[in-house]
Design a protein around this motif. Sequence first.
Motif, mmCIF file in Angstrom:
data_model
loop_
_atom_site.group_PDB
_atom_site.id
_atom_site.type_symbol
_atom_site.label_atom_id
_atom_site.label_comp_id
_atom_site.label_asym_id
_atom_site.label_seq_id
_atom_site.Cartn_x
_atom_site.Cartn_y
_atom_site.Cartn_z
ATOM 1 N N LEU A 1 -18.684 14.127 44.990
ATOM 2 C CA LEU A 1 -17.363 13.760 44.523
ATOM 3 C C LEU A 1 -16.523 15.005 44.260
ATOM 4 N N SER A 2 -15.386 15.071 44.903
ATOM 5 C CA SER A 2 -14.525 16.239 44.721
ATOM 6 C C SER A 2 -13.693 16.113 43.444
ATOM 7 N N GLU A 3 -13.351 14.917 43.082
ATOM 8 C CA GLU A 3 -12.570 14.719 41.871
ATOM 9 C C GLU A 3 -12.850 13.348 41.292
ATOM 10 N N MET A 4 -12.904 13.284 39.967
ATOM 11 C CA MET A 4 -12.971 12.009 39.255
ATOM 12 C C MET A 4 -11.867 12.025 38.218
ATOM 13 N N ALA A 5 -11.224 10.895 38.047
ATOM 14 C CA ALA A 5 -10.038 10.862 37.193
ATOM 15 C C ALA A 5 -9.908 9.514 36.498
ATOM 16 N N TRP A 6 -9.092 9.511 35.472
ATOM 17 C CA TRP A 6 -8.723 8.296 34.751
ATOM 18 C C TRP A 6 -7.212 8.114 34.837
ATOM 19 N N TYR A 7 -6.821 6.913 35.152
ATOM 20 C CA TYR A 7 -5.414 6.511 35.148
ATOM 21 C C TYR A 7 -5.272 5.363 34.154
ATOM 22 N N ARG A 8 -4.036 5.064 33.822
ATOM 23 C CA ARG A 8 -3.788 3.904 32.970
ATOM 24 C C ARG A 8 -2.469 3.256 33.360
ATOM 25 N N ARG A 9 -2.411 1.959 33.076
ATOM 26 C CA ARG A 9 -1.178 1.218 33.289
ATOM 27 C C ARG A 9 -0.899 0.405 32.033
ATOM 28 N N ALA A 10 0.176 0.769 31.377
ATOM 29 C CA ALA A 10 0.598 0.032 30.183
ATOM 30 C C ALA A 10 1.492 -1.130 30.598
ATOM 31 N N PRO A 11 1.609 -2.148 29.783
ATOM 32 C CA PRO A 11 2.456 -3.297 30.121
ATOM 33 C C PRO A 11 3.882 -2.857 30.433
ATOM 34 N N GLY A 12 4.386 -3.286 31.581
ATOM 35 C CA GLY A 12 5.742 -2.973 31.970
ATOM 36 C C GLY A 12 5.962 -1.566 32.467
ATOM 37 N N LYS A 13 4.902 -0.797 32.628
ATOM 38 C CA LYS A 13 5.045 0.586 33.078
ATOM 39 C C LYS A 13 4.237 0.825 34.352
ATOM 40 N N GLN A 14 4.555 1.922 35.012
ATOM 41 C CA GLN A 14 3.804 2.295 36.198
ATOM 42 C C GLN A 14 2.487 2.963 35.814
ATOM 43 N N ARG A 15 1.567 2.921 36.747
ATOM 44 C CA ARG A 15 0.288 3.594 36.525
ATOM 45 C C ARG A 15 0.511 5.095 36.439
ATOM 46 N N GLU A 16 -0.170 5.748 35.515
ATOM 47 C CA GLU A 16 -0.030 7.191 35.358
ATOM 48 C C GLU A 16 -1.403 7.844 35.240
ATOM 49 N N LEU A 17 -1.440 9.092 35.673
ATOM 50 C CA LEU A 17 -2.664 9.871 35.546
ATOM 51 C C LEU A 17 -2.845 10.263 34.087
ATOM 52 N N VAL A 18 -4.029 10.032 33.559
ATOM 53 C CA VAL A 18 -4.347 10.407 32.189
ATOM 54 C C VAL A 18 -5.098 11.735 32.164
ATOM 55 N N ALA A 19 -6.129 11.834 32.970
ATOM 56 C CA ALA A 19 -6.945 13.052 33.005
ATOM 57 C C ALA A 19 -7.707 13.092 34.317
ATOM 58 N N ALA A 20 -7.945 14.313 34.804
ATOM 59 C CA ALA A 20 -8.669 14.478 36.059
ATOM 60 C C ALA A 20 -9.582 15.678 35.966
ATOM 61 N N ALA A 21 -10.737 15.557 36.592
ATOM 62 C CA ALA A 21 -11.704 16.658 36.623
ATOM 63 C C ALA A 21 -12.095 16.918 38.070
ATOM 64 N N ARG A 22 -11.648 18.049 38.589
ATOM 65 C CA ARG A 22 -11.951 18.421 39.976
ATOM 66 C C ARG A 22 -13.144 19.372 39.986
ATOM 67 N N THR A 23 -14.000 19.195 40.967
ATOM 68 C CA THR A 23 -15.172 20.067 41.079
ATOM 69 C C THR A 23 -14.726 21.505 41.192
ATOM 70 N N GLY A 24 -15.250 22.345 40.324
ATOM 71 C CA GLY A 24 -14.922 23.768 40.365
ATOM 72 C C GLY A 24 -13.566 24.122 39.801
ATOM 73 N N GLY A 25 -12.870 23.157 39.259
ATOM 74 C CA GLY A 25 -11.540 23.421 38.721
ATOM 75 C C GLY A 25 -11.422 23.034 37.263
ATOM 76 N N ARG A 26 -10.276 23.342 36.707
ATOM 77 C CA ARG A 26 -10.024 22.995 35.316
ATOM 78 C C ARG A 26 -9.561 21.552 35.208
ATOM 79 N N ALA A 27 -9.922 20.932 34.117
ATOM 80 C CA ALA A 27 -9.442 19.585 33.872
ATOM 81 C C ALA A 27 -7.937 19.630 33.614
#
Length: 122
Positions: free
Chosen positions: A31-57
Amino acid sequence: QVQLVESGGGLVQAGGSLRLSCAASGSIGPLSEMAWYRRAPGKQRELVAAARTGGRARYEDSVKGRFSISRDDRKNTVYLQMNSLKPEDTAVYYCNAAGVRQTAPYDVISAWGQGTQVTVSS
């Protein structure tokens, strides 16, 4: 086929904590990257946090200092530790994983979990 199974959502009071987990299985990896997104009521999905292999969160600005993403690559699992939760964190949280398909055509694929509800009461 790739499956992402999430767990750990629920109802918590403001100021509380939750830990989300997401395990990837199937024909994907490494896996090159694993991430969490969220979608609140009435809003678009947004990136919350991501962890890329060999990179900074990286984190969405509103969760910096409160949320922490981590990975266990032996288990193909990503975690999201959420502290000091606020009512505005209420959303459905989705796990995403990107990696190389382990069967032909061996392309890079992105998979999504089914989502887990996080509700923060004031």
